[in-house]
Design an enzyme around this catalytic site. Structure first.
Site, PDB file in Angstrom:
ATOM      1  N   SER A  21      32.235  -9.327  24.899  1.00 28.94           N
ATOM      2  CA  SER A  21      33.097  -9.953  23.894  1.00 28.94           C
ATOM      3  C   SER A  21      32.492  -9.715  22.506  1.00 28.94           C
ATOM      4  O   SER A  21      31.688  -8.809  22.317  1.00 28.94           O
ATOM      5  CB  SER A  21      33.247 -11.452  24.202  1.00 28.94           C
ATOM      6  N   ASN A  22      32.893 -10.543  21.531  1.00 29.97           N
ATOM      7  CA  ASN A  22      32.347 -10.401  20.172  1.00 29.97           C
ATOM      8  C   ASN A  22      32.321 -11.767  19.511  1.00 29.97           C
ATOM      9  O   ASN A  22      32.701 -12.762  20.114  1.00 29.97           O
ATOM     10  CB  ASN A  22      33.179  -9.381  19.376  1.00 29.97           C
TER      11      ASN A  22
END
Ligand code: PMT
Length: 215
Positions: A21-22
């Protein structure tokens, strides 16, 4: 007027306990959604996993992966007058997903995870939008920022692209502030000072309305 906003990160599953993810918090997208609501628009949020809520109690369509986000966008994009893609959509996902938990190798050798491209939601909508729809993209850049953002605007057929920096303070991920440059398809470039994401949302809609008035 109906407005669709994508917001937040996506999660690309590696196995049942891990994902890629981020650092997107969703704040930029939700600020845009709440401002659109204040303008009286019908607001539709498609959101990755976030820990924030709309101040107007707007109910987002919650998704996890880029594929799920794309699928939800495709369901409703045709009815939208304005589409704003603020989500930090993962460009890649694991080629294969392991149903279970990947174990460490006995010999402690490295674990290689092969990634493949996700669908580019913004670019795909840019290909099929009708001429009355306004499509706004974002560009999170780290060098040659305006040049890269303008290339993205053209390549993805956006009406506007909102440039923000991935490596400057008070810009981009997570904080309450952002430092945006609004670039339009006519080549207009408007650098804005650092301001609250809610104020950035107002600037974005001022620009959108000027495009709508241009016809
Ligand atoms: O959520 P916050 O913590 O408030 O942070 C805000 C933000 C930094 C996430 C936001 O301001 C922002 O920049 N969003 C875009 C982040 C991103 O993915 O930038 P990009 O340059 O990689 O993507 C360009 C555009 O294509 C974006 O509109 C993105 O939504 C879209 N995209 C990208 C990849 C993909 N597979 N599909 C897409 O639609």
């Amino acid at each position: 007027m109906k407005v669709l906003i994508t917001a937040g990160p996506t999660r690309e599953k590696i196995d049942n306990v891990r994902f890629i993810s981020n650092y997107s918090s969703g704040k930029m997208g939700y600020a845009i959604a709440d401002y659109a609501y204040d303008l009286g628009y019908d607001v539709y949020i498609i959101s990755g996993p976030v820990n924030i809520k709309s101040i107007n109690n707007l109910n987002p369509i919650m998704v996890e992966s880029a594929d799920e986000m794309y699928s939800e966008v495709l369901k409703i994009y045709k009815e939208m007058d304005i589409l704003i893609f603020a989500a930090a959509v993962a460009d890649f996902k694991p080629v294969s997903y392991v149903d279970g938990k990947i174990k460490k190798n006995e010999n402690h050798s490295n674990l290689l995870i092969e990634l493949k491209e996700n669908p580019d939601i913004l670019a795909n909508i840019g290909k099929i939008k009708n001429e009355n729809q306004i499509v706004v993209g974002f560009a999170l850049e780290s060098e040659n920022e305006v040049e890269h953002a303008f290339i993205k605007l053209k390549r993805k057929n956006c009406d506007l692209i909102i440039l923000n920096s991935a490596n400057k303070p008070n810009s981009g991920f997570d904080g309450d502030y952002n430092t945006i440059t609004i670039i339009d398809k006519y080549g207009g470039i408007e650098e804005k000072p650092t301001m609250l994401k809610s104020e950035c949302a107002k600037e974005i809609f001022i620009k959108i309305n000027s495009l709508l008035n241009k016809g």
